[in-house]
Design a protein around this motif. Structure first.
Motif, mmCIF file in Angstrom:
data_model
loop_
_atom_site.group_PDB
_atom_site.id
_atom_site.type_symbol
_atom_site.label_atom_id
_atom_site.label_comp_id
_atom_site.label_asym_id
_atom_site.label_seq_id
_atom_site.Cartn_x
_atom_site.Cartn_y
_atom_site.Cartn_z
ATOM 1 N N ALA A 85 0.823 -1.207 0.000
ATOM 2 C CA ALA A 85 0.000 0.000 0.000
ATOM 3 C C ALA A 85 0.857 1.257 0.000
ATOM 4 O O ALA A 85 0.531 2.243 -0.675
ATOM 5 C CB ALA A 85 -0.938 -0.004 1.210
ATOM 6 N N ASP A 86 1.942 1.233 0.749
ATOM 7 C CA ASP A 86 2.823 2.390 0.794
ATOM 8 C C ASP A 86 3.438 2.658 -0.575
ATOM 9 O O ASP A 86 3.586 3.809 -0.991
ATOM 10 C CB ASP A 86 3.913 2.170 1.839
ATOM 11 N N SER A 87 3.789 1.600 -1.296
ATOM 12 C CA SER A 87 4.394 1.760 -2.622
ATOM 13 C C SER A 87 3.401 2.285 -3.645
ATOM 14 O O SER A 87 3.782 2.982 -4.581
ATOM 15 C CB SER A 87 4.956 0.417 -3.105
ATOM 16 N N LEU A 88 2.119 1.950 -3.470
ATOM 17 C CA LEU A 88 1.099 2.352 -4.428
ATOM 18 C C LEU A 88 0.322 3.589 -3.993
ATOM 19 O O LEU A 88 -0.490 4.102 -4.749
ATOM 20 C CB LEU A 88 0.117 1.197 -4.638
ATOM 21 N N VAL A 89 0.533 4.042 -2.767
ATOM 22 C CA VAL A 89 -0.174 5.159 -2.134
ATOM 23 C C VAL A 89 -1.572 4.751 -1.685
ATOM 24 O O VAL A 89 -1.995 5.045 -0.570
ATOM 25 C CB VAL A 89 -0.256 6.414 -3.028
#
Length: 397
Positions: free
Chosen positions: A35-39
């Motif tokens: 999720a952090d990588s994809l926002v």
């Protein structure tokens, strides 16, 4: 003509594969890192969240357990309304940013619309609604998590019904609970909790939203845009306006605030202007080995940009999108969409290549391996996308 360094289609696809954790070497240890990588992960279809995570985990066998723990136990991920009035799953540290940058404007509009519709139907006024709201939030705090029906048992006024758009073609009857909980969601007061069923269920409980600081909207917009460009840049102004749902003046203000750098991109038959985060205009490493991926309907990569020709050929769209612009399950090869997939009633994962240009045995073997990888962790669960597309329906049989 775009200014700055030229970033071609091949480099954009390389960035996508690496930064969206789709290459084997870039896969993530857990759902929070995904999720952090994809926002943001699209949350309109509950299954999309898990399928998007599983496609990007180094070990997908624990996809469901790890994702549910992050969502409902650790609260490291939060399902809430975000950009374009759409439900997403965000890393917890982004909830305040999303609320201030996007939610406040939508929330004001939604509450005003609810009061207007209630008044037109002769329903009680804003004072009455505030009393119901306060009682609902108090009941939710006592229960921890609850369905709308459970909350209505504590606050019977939630069961009140009113006619919406009386006399019009789209006339309907709304309950106060349905509309009010939606408003409280976009206002950042409640979030969706654990579903009543499995990870594919859309029957969610509600929970009080985690506390977060109130941020200044312009600063929050700058922060969100910086995060998104780091994950998805380069992008055009049209991409940014579409993804955020902001006015173009807000997009331009945020770009200036973060010192975004202009780059030149292929756009249509010529060059256009795109933007990357400050300091991110340099070349990126090649992904190394070729990669294949089976991504779910509404996956944040497939839905990440408004202008998609650089990774999705226009002639493929009628088979892969529904009539409202929602993408279905897609097959990827080295940064471009080449087909779609579906799950049959017996659990078999089937796929079809629609664009065979440059696709040979290596690609077919990699896609078959990705399909087997997916079936391995999905197991006995049957997944039907909420928004069905022509190719998915045909393949599913």
């Amino acid at each position: 003509m775009g200014g700055g360094r030229y970033i071609g289609v091949a480099e954009r696809r390389a960035r996508l594969g690496l930064r969206h954790r789709l290459t084997a070497a870039a896969r993530a240890p857990g759902p929070v890192e995904v999720a952090d990588s994809l926002v943001a992960l699209h949350g309109t279809d509950p299954a999309t969240v898990h399928l998007a995570v599983g496609a990007r985990l180094a070990d997908p066998s624990r996809t469901v357990r790890l994702t549910e723990r992050a969502l409902y136990e650790d609260r490291a991920l939060v399902r809430m309304h975000g950009m374009r009035h759409t439900v997403f799953v965000f890393p917890a540290d982004l909830t305040a940013v999303v609320h201030a940058s996007t939610g406040l404007t939508v929330a004001a509009r939604e509450r005003a619309a609810l009061l207007k519709h209630m008044a037109a139907a002769g329903a009680p006024d804003a004072v009455w609604l505030k009393e119901v709201e306060d009682a609902t939030l108090a009941a939710l705090a006592r229960r921890g998590q609850a369905t709308a029906a459970e909350l209505a048992a504590d606050e019977p006024r939630l069961k009140e019904r009113f006619v919406y758009a009386a006399g019009k073609r789209y006339e309907g009857v709304h309950t106060v609970s349905t509309r009010l909980l939606k408003v409280l969601g976009v206002e950042g007061k409640v979030v969706r909790g654990r579903p009543l069923g499995s990870w594919t269920s859309s029957q969610f409980r509600w929970a009080v939203a985690p506390a977060h600081p109130e941020l200044e909207p312009a600063a929050a917009q700058a922060g969100l845009l910086r995060r998104w460009l780091a994950a998805c840049g380069p992008a055009t102004e049209a991409d940014l306006k579409w993804w955020t749902g902001w006015r173009v003046t807000e997009v331009r203000r945020a770009l200036a605030a973060i010192g975004a750098e202009e780059v030149a991109l292929d756009e249509g038959t010529g060059r256009g202007t795109g933007y990357v985060a400050e300091g991110d205009a340099g070349p990126v490493a090649e992904p190394g080995q070729p990669w294949a991926a089976l991504l779910p309907g509404l996956d944040p990569t497939a839905m990440g940009w408004q202008q998609r020709d650089w990774y999705l050929a226009p002639e493929l769209r009628p088979a892969l999108f529904d009539g409202s612009g929602n993408v279905g399950p897609t097959v990827w090869w080295n940064g471009r969409v080449i087909g779609g997939w579906a799950q049959r009633p017996d659990g078999e994962i089937v796929w079809r290549v629609l664009d065979g240009s440059g696709v040979g045995r290596e690609a077919e073997a990699a896609i078959a391996a990705a399909a087997e990888r997916l079936r391995g962790w999905v197991g006995a669960t049957r997944v039907t996308p909420r928004f069905r597309t022509p190719l998915e329906k045909e393949l599913a049989g």
